[in-house]
Scaffold this active site. Structure first.
Site, mmCIF file in Angstrom:
data_model
loop_
_atom_site.group_PDB
_atom_site.id
_atom_site.type_symbol
_atom_site.label_atom_id
_atom_site.label_comp_id
_atom_site.label_asym_id
_atom_site.label_seq_id
_atom_site.Cartn_x
_atom_site.Cartn_y
_atom_site.Cartn_z
ATOM 1 N N ASP A 102 38.382 36.633 41.608
ATOM 2 C CA ASP A 102 39.482 36.345 40.401
ATOM 3 C C ASP A 102 40.878 36.018 41.005
ATOM 4 O O ASP A 102 41.154 36.539 42.224
ATOM 5 C CB ASP A 102 39.636 37.571 39.383
ATOM 6 N N ASP A 111 42.754 41.748 51.921
ATOM 7 C CA ASP A 111 43.452 41.292 50.854
ATOM 8 C C ASP A 111 45.167 41.320 50.911
ATOM 9 O O ASP A 111 45.751 41.621 50.051
ATOM 10 C CB ASP A 111 42.935 41.946 49.586
ATOM 11 N N GLU A 134 39.908 42.318 40.457
ATOM 12 C CA GLU A 134 40.955 43.047 41.263
ATOM 13 C C GLU A 134 42.366 42.687 40.653
ATOM 14 O O GLU A 134 43.176 43.605 40.694
ATOM 15 C CB GLU A 134 40.789 42.539 42.627
ATOM 16 N N GLU A 135 42.667 41.399 40.128
ATOM 17 C CA GLU A 135 44.079 41.152 39.614
ATOM 18 C C GLU A 135 44.717 42.024 38.349
ATOM 19 O O GLU A 135 45.523 42.086 38.252
ATOM 20 C CB GLU A 135 44.140 39.791 39.489
ATOM 21 N N HIS A 153 38.120 39.415 46.495
ATOM 22 C CA HIS A 153 38.090 39.202 45.217
ATOM 23 C C HIS A 153 38.085 37.867 44.709
ATOM 24 O O HIS A 153 38.491 37.013 45.370
ATOM 25 C CB HIS A 153 39.138 39.982 44.420
ATOM 26 N N ASP A 162 45.159 34.486 48.064
ATOM 27 C CA ASP A 162 44.842 35.475 47.510
ATOM 28 C C ASP A 162 43.676 35.275 46.334
ATOM 29 O O ASP A 162 43.798 35.004 45.200
ATOM 30 C CB ASP A 162 46.124 36.253 46.573
ATOM 31 N N HIS A 194 50.356 34.773 44.294
ATOM 32 C CA HIS A 194 50.877 34.811 42.904
ATOM 33 C C HIS A 194 51.900 33.867 43.001
ATOM 34 O O HIS A 194 52.669 33.601 41.865
ATOM 35 C CB HIS A 194 51.284 36.190 42.381
HETATM 36 ZN ZN LIG Z 1 44.363 39.928 45.902
#
Ligand SMILES: [Zn+2]
Length: 411
Positions: A99, A191, A164-165, A97, A130, A386
């Site tokens: 985003d 992921d 995705e987030e 992903h 990520d 994150h």
């Molecule tokens: Zn991810």
């Protein structure tokens, strides 16, 4: 050509491109792609950049723009490119992903999250792990296969998806609705992973977030009999559900690090602001992660039954709400092609002994499995998504590129 030789050619080609791969990664990370539902500009600029790069490298690009009136530009892009193989009806897809989540508090970052910084073999930036590392690894795996012009048993391609987030509504969920993937495809979702690249994830637990609201009658604490203490009823109910659920759903599955289902009372909403008031309202939540052998509907049915009994017993009104419900798709089999090929590539290229695992969290891998598409989740990461000072190890970036390129060659 014997597989060892093929892998050797792939590995030396990736090695000689290592600096270019790293430079490209840095350029991409400079483009802010924070999810628009989290206050960011979204995927558009990053998607344009990737699309241009794929085209410059002679690949045809499929682009899907999903309408989203809340996003800058009014839509959310996902893009894809592939190489053709012998069996043109089947595809091996690497799905990552574009985003990211926001950077969070800047004070906690030692460097600018959108100005990638290289230190001690790591690239620090928001989205480095990520999901930037795997996006770039899979992209360069594809370019390596193209450059070496190797025979592919089936088509091999990449998808770089939006959203995705947040909830994948403008990404994978829409792409699945449009039937862009088939049950005969092999899907790798890089992921989630482990620091040495040992863990190949083939199963996830079902997820249920429950909210329970108990209404009683608020009165002065000196005259409790005049009211109905919703907090007391709520506490008893939470404890009863805790015992009931953890006692009923006791199957074990050794694939998972936490090998049983979990039912945890978590969030508790504040009630009254002062000590001398009997609360008339109580709200608590449960986070439930349920092994794929069980049905979330059964869990919910049990909870509703107990709530009914409590309503009768205490003359309170109690409301049940699903905050989030995502059943688990069937586990991908250990002997499915995608699992077997990935296991071979990881052991031969990365030189570690892989093991199959299940996780309590959920990735978009679960969405594929729910559609009956076998999916393996794998990457080599230190597991810092994150977080402030998120990073990717350059050695992992390069090694995963080799692994992804090797997978179709070991068929
Ligand atoms: Zn991810």
């Amino acid at each position: 050509m014997p597989p060892e030789e093929l892998i050797g050619r792939v590995a030396s080609s990736v090695e000689s491109d290592a600096q270019a791969i790293q430079d490209f990664f840095v350029r991409m990370l400079k483009i802010n792609a924070v999810n628009p539902r989290m206050g960011g500009p979204g995927e558009r600029e990053r998607a344009d950049f990737l699309e241009g790069f794929l085209k410059d490298n002679g690949l045809e690009v499929t682009r899907v723009d999903v309408k989203d009136s809340e996003a800058p530009g009014g839509s959310r892009p996902s893009i894809s490119a592939k190489l053709n193989g012998k069996d043109g009806r089947r595809n091996l897809w690497y799905v990552s992903h574009m985003d990211t989540v926001p950077e969070g508090s800047r004070d906690l970052w030692k460097t600018d999250p959108f100005e990638p910084t290289i230190k001690e073999g790591k690239i620090f930036a928001r989205g480095a792990e990520d999901n930037g590392q795997s996006l770039v690894s899979s992209l360069f795996a594809l370019l390596t296969l193209k450059k070496l012009d190797l025979h592919l048993p089936f088509n091999v391609g990449v998808w770089f998806v939006a959203d995705e987030e947040f909830a994948s509504n403008f990404g994978i969920k829409e792409l699945l609705k449009r039937r862009l993937f088939r049950p005969s495809d092999l899907v790798v979702v890089p992921d989630s992973g482990s620091p040495r690249g040992t863990d190949i994830e083939i199963a996830e637990k079902g997820l249920l977030w429950m909210k329970v609201t108990t209404r009683g009658k608020q009165v002065h604490a000196s005259l409790p009999k005049k009211g109905l203490n919703a907090h007391r009823v709520g506490m008893r109910l939470a404890l009863a559900l805790d015992e009931q659920l953890n006692g009923t759903y006791r199957n074990r599955n050794k694939l998972f690090d936490y090998p049983v289902s979990s039912f945890e009372p978590t969030k508790k909403e504040a009630n009254v602001g002062n000590v001398n008031t009997v609360p008339g309202l109580d709200v608590f939540y449960f986070d439930c992660r349920v092994l794929p052998t069980y049905s979330l509907d059964d869990v919910e049915g049990d909870v509703r039954k107990t709530i009914k009994q409590f309503e009768k017993k205490y003359h309170a009104s109690i409301k049940f709400e699903e905050v989030e419900k995502e059943p688990a798709g069937p586990a991908t089999k250990k002997d499915s092609e995608v699992a077997v090929l990935l296991e071979r590539a990881v052991s031969r290229v990365a030189g570690v002994k892989p093991r199959f695992v299940g996780i309590g969290g959920q990735t978009v891998g679960n969405l594929f499995r729910k559609e009956g598409i076998p999916t393996a989740v794998w990457s080599t990461v230190d597991d810092v998504p994150h977080e402030p000072n998120e990073y990717s190890k350059i050695a992992n970036l390069i090694n995963d590129t080799k692994v992804f390129a090797a997978v179709p060659l070991l068929y």
